[in-house]
Scaffold this motif. Sequence first.
Motif, PDB file in Angstrom:
ATOM      1  N   UNK A  59       0.822  -1.205   0.000  1.00 48.91           N
ATOM      2  CA  UNK A  59       0.000   0.000   0.000  1.00 48.91           C
ATOM      3  C   UNK A  59       0.855   1.254   0.000  1.00 48.91           C
ATOM      4  N   UNK A  60       2.157   1.088   0.208  1.00 44.70           N
ATOM      5  CA  UNK A  60       3.039   2.244   0.267  1.00 44.70           C
ATOM      6  C   UNK A  60       3.484   2.622  -1.153  1.00 44.70           C
ATOM      7  N   UNK A  61       3.461   3.917  -1.433  1.00 46.20           N
ATOM      8  CA  UNK A  61       3.859   4.416  -2.749  1.00 46.20           C
ATOM      9  C   UNK A  61       5.276   4.967  -2.669  1.00 46.20           C
ATOM     10  N   UNK A 372       4.898  -3.010   4.967  1.00 45.34           N
ATOM     11  CA  UNK A 372       5.601  -3.848   3.999  1.00 45.34           C
ATOM     12  C   UNK A 372       7.039  -4.099   4.454  1.00 45.34           C
ATOM     13  N   UNK A 373       7.730  -3.022   4.848  1.00 47.26           N
ATOM     14  CA  UNK A 373       9.126  -3.137   5.255  1.00 47.26           C
ATOM     15  C   UNK A 373       9.258  -3.918   6.558  1.00 47.26           C
ATOM     16  N   UNK A 374       8.499  -3.505   7.569  1.00 42.78           N
ATOM     17  CA  UNK A 374       8.597  -4.162   8.870  1.00 42.78           C
ATOM     18  C   UNK A 374       8.201  -5.631   8.783  1.00 42.78           C
ATOM     19  N   UNK A 375       7.238  -5.941   7.904  1.00 46.46           N
ATOM     20  CA  UNK A 375       6.786  -7.316   7.761  1.00 46.46           C
ATOM     21  C   UNK A 375       7.870  -8.247   7.270  1.00 46.46           C
ATOM     22  N   UNK A 376       8.775  -7.725   6.445  1.00 47.75           N
ATOM     23  CA  UNK A 376       9.869  -8.552   5.939  1.00 47.75           C
ATOM     24  C   UNK A 376      10.770  -9.009   7.080  1.00 47.75           C
ATOM     25  N   UNK A 377      11.161  -8.064   7.943  1.00 46.82           N
ATOM     26  CA  UNK A 377      12.076  -8.428   9.033  1.00 46.82           C
ATOM     27  C   UNK A 377      11.353  -9.181  10.143  1.00 46.82           C
ATOM     28  N   UNK A 378      10.081  -8.857  10.363  1.00 45.01           N
ATOM     29  CA  UNK A 378       9.306  -9.582  11.374  1.00 45.01           C
ATOM     30  C   UNK A 378       9.265 -11.075  11.048  1.00 45.01           C
ATOM     31  N   UNK A 379       9.134 -11.368   9.776  1.00 47.73           N
ATOM     32  CA  UNK A 379       9.036 -12.746   9.307  1.00 47.73           C
ATOM     33  C   UNK A 379      10.313 -13.537   9.583  1.00 47.73           C
ATOM     34  N   UNK A 380      11.441 -12.835   9.671  1.00 48.00           N
ATOM     35  CA  UNK A 380      12.734 -13.488   9.828  1.00 48.00           C
ATOM     36  C   UNK A 380      13.073 -13.809  11.281  1.00 48.00           C
ATOM     37  N   UNK A 388       1.374  -0.899  13.835  1.00 44.60           N
ATOM     38  CA  UNK A 388       0.110  -1.582  14.137  1.00 44.60           C
ATOM     39  C   UNK A 388      -0.565  -2.152  12.895  1.00 44.60           C
ATOM     40  N   UNK A 389      -0.058  -1.831  11.701  1.00 44.85           N
ATOM     41  CA  UNK A 389      -0.672  -2.332  10.472  1.00 44.85           C
ATOM     42  C   UNK A 389      -0.088  -3.654  10.003  1.00 44.85           C
TER      43      UNK A 389
END
Length: 465
Positions: A59-61, A372-380, A388-389
């Motif tokens: 969702x980030x542009x 999007x960015x935080x989700x990549x590292x969270x997954x690792x 919060x998104x």
Amino acid sequence: MRTSSTIRTRGTVKRTTRAAAALAAGALALSLTACGGDEDSGGGDGGDEGGGAKQPASSVTLPKLDGESLEVAAVWTGTEQENFKKVLAEFEKRTGAKVTFVPAQDPIINFLGSKIAGGAPPDVAMLPQPGAIKQAVDKGWAKPLGAEATKELGENYSQGWQDIGKVGGKQYGVYYKAANKSLIWYNAQVFENAGAAEPKTWDELLNAAQMVYDSGVTPFSVGGADGWTLTDWFENVYLSQAGPEKYDQLAKHEIKWTDPSVKDALTTLAEIWGKKDFVAGGASGALQTEFPASVTQTFTGGDQPKAGMVYEGDFVQVNIGETKAKVGTDAKVFPFPAVGDTAPVVSGGDAAVVFKDSKAAQALATWLASPDAAGIQAKLGGFLSPNKSIDSSVYPNEVQKKIAEALVAAGDDFRFDMSDQAPQAFGGTPGKGEWKTLQDFLKNPKDVAGAQAKLEADAAAAYGG
């Protein structure tokens, strides 16, 4: 020196009540208790496959930045650095920019000062203290976030997490990474052999420690070579024992370190630090033990490790992942026990701050504020975001997922790491200030008055009187 020591909501100071603190601590306790027992350690590489659910469509542009080059400085090393580089690689893929990670040294403000003096500041730096953000602003180094980054931040972060990145009402920091620093991790087999249960109060913690000791294992591993671990110990005891208002006052140096509340907290800490054979290697051994080793020595050696417990934040999982122990089965966790009326909820974090006000640097800040960015590292694994998104299903194990959900659910009802709010000279410099004095106190926990006097002298100098 005024620091970002309180959390503000809708422009007014939000004083966390004991009831709110109890609610947040209770939510954490409930979530950790509910964690399953067959989870992965969260220390693996993750990659693009597995390790949790995929994030929703972006969702980030972001702008096209073909041919642009950026530098990002941070003190992160090892697995943490490698995982962050994967986040930067995705930014490169989406924008066409080239991003170089620049390893920094503590204290990062001094490192940045040298880079700036040499005419080569990084485009973005990850600052681990609100006090460091303010110093960077006061020196004219940091640049305010642009409209896109601020918009992304507003959509994805609670007001409290936005406000600790502000200086003078302007937004400078994106708290990309957070830490729940109110956790004690333990070797499950050691506890089982000792017949010990997860404690909820300080007295119960001391009882559990004695049971572990009586079973033949040293109760605590302490990474005393890194002074920041000792400040974290103090902050949890102080917040729970003295309460949030005193915590805020001490964080701003509105009360002195010679205050009786500090004496009480140091005296309480000495019940563990000063107890013969309660700390692995004794004081001298602890002072030679760096944080990563304090974790790994708790979870290697089967049911006869060097220690049964280690205190530190959710990021401990990265180091557990270096052992054969599995989080949720071999390595378990409980909230830092209540010393006073309620259990403490202490958080920390690292903020992305722009040092070159360019289109590319602002785009990177916008990216780091996105789920999007935080989700990549969270997954690792070994990573916690205040964003919060993020879909919490991306976290690689149930323990990390529940810790993340509790942090987001707490909203603004937490206290930020006290030493990170202080001027760097007092709260964030190896061999100086609070770090050094608490190392000396670990060595001689009977000298409460001497530690208080030294803390106050150093604080007064750093805060300007």
